[in-house]
Write an enzyme that holds these catalytic residues in place. Sequence first.
Site, PDB file in Angstrom:
ATOM      1  N   LYS A 260      21.986  93.476 -26.195  1.00  0.00           N
ATOM      2  CA  LYS A 260      21.914  94.381 -27.353  1.00  0.00           C
ATOM      3  C   LYS A 260      20.611  95.160 -27.247  1.00  0.00           C
ATOM      4  CE  LYS A 260      21.094  94.295 -32.401  1.00  0.00           C
ATOM      5  NZ  LYS A 260      21.146  93.529 -33.663  1.00  0.00           N
ATOM      6  N   ASP A 265      16.174  99.284 -35.596  1.00  0.00           N
ATOM      7  CA  ASP A 265      17.246  98.967 -36.546  1.00  0.00           C
ATOM      8  C   ASP A 265      16.742  99.155 -37.976  1.00  0.00           C
ATOM      9  OD1 ASP A 265      19.457  98.064 -37.867  1.00  0.00           O
ATOM     10  OD2 ASP A 265      19.274  95.957 -37.233  1.00  0.00           O
ATOM     11  N   LYS A 272      17.512  98.361 -44.605  1.00  0.00           N
ATOM     12  CA  LYS A 272      16.774  97.110 -44.739  1.00  0.00           C
ATOM     13  C   LYS A 272      15.580  97.289 -45.668  1.00  0.00           C
ATOM     14  CE  LYS A 272      17.456  95.306 -40.029  1.00  0.00           C
ATOM     15  NZ  LYS A 272      18.150  94.052 -40.349  1.00  0.00           N
ATOM     16  N   ASP A 283      14.511  94.953 -31.810  1.00  0.00           N
ATOM     17  CA  ASP A 283      15.963  94.746 -31.793  1.00  0.00           C
ATOM     18  C   ASP A 283      16.600  95.133 -30.447  1.00  0.00           C
ATOM     19  OD1 ASP A 283      17.933  93.606 -33.335  1.00  0.00           O
ATOM     20  OD2 ASP A 283      18.632  95.503 -34.192  1.00  0.00           O
ATOM     21  N   ASP A 342      24.380  97.440 -41.206  1.00  0.00           N
ATOM     22  CA  ASP A 342      23.286  96.674 -40.603  1.00  0.00           C
ATOM     23  C   ASP A 342      23.817  95.651 -39.593  1.00  0.00           C
ATOM     24  OD1 ASP A 342      20.718  95.940 -40.126  1.00  0.00           O
ATOM     25  OD2 ASP A 342      20.427  94.832 -42.006  1.00  0.00           O
ATOM     26  N   GLU A 344      25.113  96.152 -36.791  1.00  0.00           N
ATOM     27  CA  GLU A 344      25.379  97.132 -35.738  1.00  0.00           C
ATOM     28  C   GLU A 344      25.345  96.543 -34.330  1.00  0.00           C
ATOM     29  OE1 GLU A 344      22.459  96.508 -36.911  1.00  0.00           O
ATOM     30  OE2 GLU A 344      21.413  96.247 -35.005  1.00  0.00           O
ATOM     31  N   ARG A 346      26.653  93.807 -33.128  1.00  0.00           N
ATOM     32  CA  ARG A 346      27.974  93.366 -32.673  1.00  0.00           C
ATOM     33  C   ARG A 346      28.854  94.557 -32.332  1.00  0.00           C
ATOM     34  NH1 ARG A 346      28.687  90.073 -38.141  1.00  0.00           N
ATOM     35  NH2 ARG A 346      26.458  89.898 -37.730  1.00  0.00           N
TER      36      ARG A 346
HETATM   37  N1  BES Z   1      18.753  93.098 -36.003  1.00  0.00           N
HETATM   38  C1  BES Z   1      19.281  92.405 -37.097  1.00  0.00           C
HETATM   39  C2  BES Z   1      19.088  90.892 -37.009  1.00  0.00           C
HETATM   40  C3  BES Z   1      17.665  90.391 -37.043  1.00  0.00           C
HETATM   41  C4  BES Z   1      17.096  90.006 -38.231  1.00  0.00           C
HETATM   42  C5  BES Z   1      16.941  90.277 -35.881  1.00  0.00           C
HETATM   43  C6  BES Z   1      15.792  89.540 -38.254  1.00  0.00           C
HETATM   44  C7  BES Z   1      15.653  89.820 -35.904  1.00  0.00           C
HETATM   45  C8  BES Z   1      15.065  89.455 -37.075  1.00  0.00           C
HETATM   46  C9  BES Z   1      20.779  92.658 -37.217  1.00  0.00           C
HETATM   47  O1  BES Z   1      21.226  93.885 -36.785  1.00  0.00           O
HETATM   48  C10 BES Z   1      21.128  92.536 -38.668  1.00  0.00           C
HETATM   49  O2  BES Z   1      20.600  93.261 -39.435  1.00  0.00           O
HETATM   50  N2  BES Z   1      22.005  91.608 -38.992  1.00  0.00           N
HETATM   51  C11 BES Z   1      22.422  91.389 -40.328  1.00  0.00           C
HETATM   52  C12 BES Z   1      23.884  91.009 -40.291  1.00  0.00           C
HETATM   53  C13 BES Z   1      24.536  90.985 -41.640  1.00  0.00           C
HETATM   54  C14 BES Z   1      24.597  92.363 -42.234  1.00  0.00           C
HETATM   55  C15 BES Z   1      25.919  90.404 -41.468  1.00  0.00           C
HETATM   56  C16 BES Z   1      21.582  90.268 -40.936  1.00  0.00           C
HETATM   57  O3  BES Z   1      21.233  89.319 -40.234  1.00  0.00           O
HETATM   58  O4  BES Z   1      21.276  90.348 -42.108  1.00  0.00           O
HETATM   59 ZN    ZN Z   2      20.087  94.766 -35.284  1.00  0.00          ZN
HETATM   60 ZN    ZN Z   3      21.128  95.424 -38.236  1.00  0.00          ZN
END
Ligand code: BES
Ligand code: ZN
Ligand code: ZN
Length: 495
Positions: A260, A265, A272, A283, A342, A344, A346
């Site tokens: 990824k 992000d 966020k 990210d 968010d 993204e 996946r």
């Molecule tokens: N890049 C983030 C995940 C992340 C969070 C990485 C903290 C490193 C530190 C990812 O894209 C994300 O935002 N995931 C969401 C998924 C949710 C919307 C299902 C998350 O973890 O909140």
């Molecule tokens: Zn992300």
């Molecule tokens: Zn994200």
Amino acid sequence: MKVEISKETFDKTKTELLAVGLFEKEMSDDAKKLDKILKGALSSMMGKEQFTGEWKQAELVNTLGNMSAEKVLFVGLGKKNEFSLEKLRKAAGIAAKTCRDEGIKKFATTLQNAELKASAQEKVQAVVEASLLALYDFGRYKTDRSKEKKVDAMSILVDAKQSQDAERGVGRGIIYADATNFARDIVNTPSNIMTPQAFAEEAQKVAKEGGMKITIFGKKEMQKIGMGAIVMVSEGSDKEPQFIVMEYGSGRECIAAVGKGITFDTGGIDVKPWDSMESMKSDKAGAAAVLGMMKACARLKPKVRLIGAMALTENMIGERAMKPGDIVKAYNGKTIEIMNTDAEGRLVLADAISYVEKNYRPSVIVDLATLTGACIIALGFHASGLICTDDKLAKRITDAGEKTFERVWQFPFWEEYHDVAKSDNADVRNVGKEKYGPGVISGAVFIKQFAEKTPWAHLDIAGPAWLNSGREYIPAGGTGWGVRLMVQLIEDWQP
Ligand code: BES
Ligand code: ZN
Ligand code: ZN
């Protein structure tokens, strides 16, 4: 830092600092010899409990002209029966950083001679690797670096009969550490500089140096072949997305790694909060790990075929940005309902994994992604989440992780979980319906829709890819997590 092997004995070597490891409350023959040279300084410190060899203790002693080394750094290795290669790495990290803090330019070390059930090569590799990893510093954007301290060289003191094994250990330690530090540089470089295109240029350099084939798709090419999901994620950004595929080696066994690579992000329209966004240049750590892995393998030349695929884009807010409810078609033809912008990572993995599966037919696919905050809540910063559809592959990854100490922890992936990606309006949705669902597993259930036939492992590296506070040989910031694990996995691969 230059690393060299020396066959000199510790009492004769001329150096600014000599690092010596001691087990708790034990006086080895060498320690006794050293104590004698230092006119009882060591036994006196031990008597006063100033230094006992307790794990992680470090005591610097001036030799006052009594030996060729100007200073001796005693490092506590703890209890002998609890010692391990990882503790050796940590001890080496402590020693290297102490040298830097003391303004030492060249030092010699005997840490690798500590008693341990491991080969001379493994021990030397551990010391070299950890020293180079510990001294990593992302200082390239500071304009005044004149006061920075830097160690120029280290010399590994070994027995003459072990010098060949030691040479090999040095070589491997340098390769593992260089590739990891390279991945750290990429992760630490901010999104205004490390854009998807800049990343692709880095990949091109790695491919050229290593004589590897590389294919780079821009936005138009991706649109043309139906990689709708990556393109959709990139819509909010003015920076062009890049999909990069590198190829190494040949043979029936083919390991594909998919990373990824979100260069930043923001969360997209589901933006966020600031405190979660701060470190989101990290990210792209999955893609950086894949590139680091390719870089190391081009030097180590393992006898397998490798595919390194990296999906690079920003996740931004803009008038063209994807919105909750939007539906898009991925490379394998499945339609995705985007319920949270968010989630993204996946989405880009969906296209990248199905592309690799269809066009390269690898034996296994391993993806690396900073995918969920939920994984940090589950495991913290000391392990990555592992989800795997194949027990043999899971064991290989777990074993490689134990060796490099980039440990993984497997989550269940029972079929009862597999409904979470079902959508009312499309084939799949990118987040589960429940507000408090199993975040790590749900992410994997979604990605599984795009790894249809191949044994597949998903490494959620959100925790260990980025650290706010440093460790013995892992400075704060991007850690390069996964490079050493993947290289170890590949090197240990037996059909
Ligand atoms: N890049 C983030 C995940 C992340 C969070 C990485 C903290 C490193 C530190 C990812 O894209 C994300 O935002 N995931 C969401 C998924 C949710 C919307 C299902 C998350 O973890 O909140
Ligand atoms: Zn992300
Ligand atoms: Zn994200």
